[in-house]
Design a protein around this motif. Structure first.
Motif, PDB file in Angstrom:
ATOM      1  N   ILE A 102      -4.422  -8.588 -10.220  1.00 12.54           N
ATOM      2  CA  ILE A 102      -4.473  -9.868 -10.919  1.00 12.54           C
ATOM      3  C   ILE A 102      -5.939 -10.210 -11.156  1.00 12.54           C
ATOM      4  O   ILE A 102      -6.745 -10.233 -10.238  1.00 12.54           O
ATOM      5  CB  ILE A 102      -3.815 -10.986 -10.080  1.00 12.54           C
TER       6      ILE A 102
ATOM      7  N   ASP B  78      -2.684  -7.934  -6.034  1.00  8.84           N
ATOM      8  CA  ASP B  78      -2.310  -7.077  -7.155  1.00  8.84           C
ATOM      9  C   ASP B  78      -1.085  -7.639  -7.864  1.00  8.84           C
ATOM     10  O   ASP B  78      -0.518  -8.661  -7.457  1.00  8.84           O
ATOM     11  CB  ASP B  78      -2.129  -5.616  -6.719  1.00  8.84           C
ATOM     12  N   GLN B  79      -0.667  -6.972  -8.922  1.00 13.31           N
ATOM     13  CA  GLN B  79       0.405  -7.509  -9.751  1.00 13.31           C
ATOM     14  C   GLN B  79       1.775  -7.459  -9.076  1.00 13.31           C
ATOM     15  O   GLN B  79       2.731  -8.069  -9.561  1.00 13.31           O
ATOM     16  CB  GLN B  79       0.440  -6.770 -11.093  1.00 13.31           C
ATOM     17  N   LYS B  80       1.885  -6.745  -7.961  1.00 11.91           N
ATOM     18  CA  LYS B  80       3.122  -6.742  -7.192  1.00 11.91           C
ATOM     19  C   LYS B  80       3.086  -7.747  -6.045  1.00 11.91           C
ATOM     20  O   LYS B  80       4.039  -7.839  -5.274  1.00 11.91           O
ATOM     21  CB  LYS B  80       3.405  -5.341  -6.663  1.00 11.91           C
TER      22      LYS B  80
ATOM     23  N   TRP C  76     -10.942  -6.276  -9.338  1.00 16.87           N
ATOM     24  CA  TRP C  76     -10.225  -5.294 -10.149  1.00 16.87           C
ATOM     25  C   TRP C  76     -11.011  -5.055 -11.422  1.00 16.87           C
ATOM     26  O   TRP C  76     -11.425  -5.992 -12.095  1.00 16.87           O
ATOM     27  CB  TRP C  76      -8.835  -5.808 -10.502  1.00 16.87           C
TER      28      TRP C  76
ATOM     29  N   PRO D  70       1.063 -13.724  -7.812  1.00 13.35           N
ATOM     30  CA  PRO D  70       1.187 -13.480  -9.256  1.00 13.35           C
ATOM     31  C   PRO D  70       1.898 -14.588 -10.016  1.00 13.35           C
ATOM     32  O   PRO D  70       1.543 -14.884 -11.162  1.00 13.35           O
ATOM     33  CB  PRO D  70       1.969 -12.159  -9.321  1.00 13.35           C
TER      34      PRO D  70
END
Length: 547
Positions: free
Chosen positions: A545, A482-484, A519, A430
């Protein structure tokens, strides 16, 4: 021998896709959303129906006129020398068009022949108000579809808009000869909601100078409590390795099958919502040389044929078509073309710009997957899996499988690493401090992690995760983050989820092994899965993301 084993596994994947497609009862078909029988219907060709929605049909012929224009210019727009053409009047599709002086027509006379015969056009307009109830059906929160069948063709403007999207089969644009146009007006209807409909009627076949006229065969509003989009759904089989997976995947999550019968699905990308159209998914079938478009309403269509190759020897290829797809910061589609052995960008005018096809004078192998960095630079992997004989193909010019970077200005193609035999999926963390690449190699199923240098280069590559010992023939294919910072990797047995620290959190096992994913939806929490012959999706708790 690693090469022979690798080729054997790739061939198995391709042949499996072909066999599944051959066994399917039918090829891909275009269906009008939503599927199934509605819970309530308002017949707009009846007086009771029009009264219920507080509507009034209005009508006007269309006049064709001489008009001034310009020839095509260097920008491929009408910016060249002055020329003559034709236009029409009135242009009544726009919002809040004043049709108060138009002829009012009784709903029961919609089937009356109108306009002037031969090559002719007309307008039908009606403003509707969503009623509180349709019979015993409460309309609050429902999905409402407008369906109209015009003899012979129609274009439908909703609240002043006519979306123009490649691969749009019907809906607001011409569906076909006497075919129904079907448009979703709202997915969350509220009593009292106002919607403006303007229908442009067209006589046809236009090239036949038809002797008939234009008329409406049927016009309805269809109301659905829960419209069906998925073909089927099954509980997700999850191998849980760590409690942290519960924050990502809810208990009882389901995998929905959205479409099937493809040869081999790959390279999906979600195109986000705009003022003109809802978001939709694009994905490749490299074996079938096609890019498909899937909408949130469940409609499937062909977005682009011959998506990767048109050569004389196309019959020798297992995967001649496009593979990875993505979007740049301007929303332009970028395509990895296997057979053409290049990366191209589709401009807003439909032209293709070649971003990379050679390195140091030698042709690329077959660009596979790709991702943009926030500064506009493009990164892509280049294994030989799109060539007919893979590593042993005589067409192969580069002695390695590389990871490349195209500068933001498109002027430089730079080789970043040749560490992997089959570099495939790729993704940034990210914060873009790290760059991940996985390996399609049955004897070395690893994910590499690199530090990203200020100039966009890569350094200090290390093995981030090794799943070589995992059971299953598949090596590593698509990868997303993913965003984490969690990685989602197509690996042996299913979709592996790996923490930013390199811990295996769990594996999602679907009906078919996933090979790439994207996504999607407005919140970015739906993961769309391209899995061999099918397209699937699953809802997660963490957004991804994406471009």
């Amino acid at each position: 021998m690693t090469t022979q084993r690798h080729i054997s596994n790739c061939l198995k994947l391709i042949l499996a896709g072909m066999l599944c497609a051959a066994a399917a009862s039918s090829a891909q078909t275009v269906q009008d959303p939503p599927f199934g029988r509605p819970d309530a219907v308002v017949d707009l060709a009846s007086q009771d129906g029009v009264q219920l929605v507080q509507g009034q049909w209005r009508y006007h012929d269309v006049k064709i006129m001489d008009a001034d224009s310009r020839a095509v210019g260097p920008d491929l727009k009408p910016s060249g020398t002055p020329t003559k053409t034709y236009d029409y009047s009135p242009q009544a599709g726009v919002a809040n068009f004043d049709d108060s002086a138009w002829e009012t027509i009784d709903a029961t006379t919609l089937d009356q022949r109108r306009s002037t015969a031969k090559v002719c056009f007309n307008w039908y307009r009606i403003n509707i108000t969503i009623p509180t109830r349709v019979g015993n059906f409460d309309t609050t929160g429902s999905t409402v579809a407008f369906e109209i069948v015009i003899d012979d063709y129609a274009e439908v403007w909703v609240d002043g808009k006519l979306p123009r999207v490649l691969g749009q089969p019907g809906g607001p644009v011409i569906k076909g000869f006497n075919a129904p146009n079907r448009i979703i007006l709202t997915r969350n209807a509220q009593p009292g909601q106002h919607i403006q409909l303007a229908v442009f009627g067209i006589n046809g076949p236009i090239s036949y100078s038809p002797q008939n006229f234009i008329w409406i065969k049927s016009a309805t509003l269809d109301f659905y409590r829960s419209p069906r989009v998925a073909v089927s759904e099954t509980p997700a089989q999850v191998i849980r390795k760590d409690p942290a997976l519960d924050d990502i995947l809810s208990t009882g999550a389901k995998i929905e099958k959205l479409a099937g019968g493809f040869l081999f699905t790959e390279g999906p990308i979600w195109v986000p919502r705009t003022d003109e159209t809802d978001g939709y998914l694009l994905f490749s079938d490299p074996n079938n040389n096609t890019i498909y478009r899937w909408t949130q309403d469940g409609q499937l269509s062909v977005f682009m044929t011959k998506s990767g190759y048109r050569g004389f020897d196309i019959g020798e290829y297992g995967q001649p078509g496009s593979n990875g797809l993505t979007l740049d910061k301007q929303g332009r589609l970028t395509i990895n073309q296997h057979g053409n052995r290049r990366v191209v960008r589709m401009e807003k005018n439909g032209q293709l710009t070649v971003l990379a096809d050679r390195y140091e004078g030698k042709r690329l192998n077959s660009p596979n997957d790709l991702v943009y960095k926030s500064d506009g630079a493009l990164y892509f992997t280049d294994p030989p899996f799109g060539l007919p004989k893979f590593f042993a193909d005589p067409r192969k010019e580069l002695p390695y499988s590389g990871v490349f970077r195209v500068s933001a200005d498109g002027k430089q193609v730079r080789l970043l690493t040749t560490d992997l035999k089959g570099p495939n999926g790729l993704a940034f963390s990210p914060d873009e401090k790290y760059f991940y690449v996985d390996n399609w190699d049955p004897e070395r199923k690893i994910i590499m992690r690199y530090e990203v240098l200020p100039d966009g280069g890569l350094a200090n590559g290390t093995v981030f995760f090794d799943m070589t010992s995992a059971e299953g023939e598949d090596a590593l294919d698509g990868m997303k983050v993913d965003q984490k910072g969690n990685l989602y990797v197509s690996g042996p047995g299913g979709l592996w989820i790996i923490s930013p620290e390199g811990k295996h959190l769990g594996t999602i096992v679907g009906p078919e092994p996933p090979h790439n994913f994207a996504w999607g939806d407005d919140d970015g929490k739906t993961l769309y899965l391209c899995a061999k012959t099918g397209l699937y999706r699953i809802r997660l708790n963490v957004p991804g993301i994406r471009p």
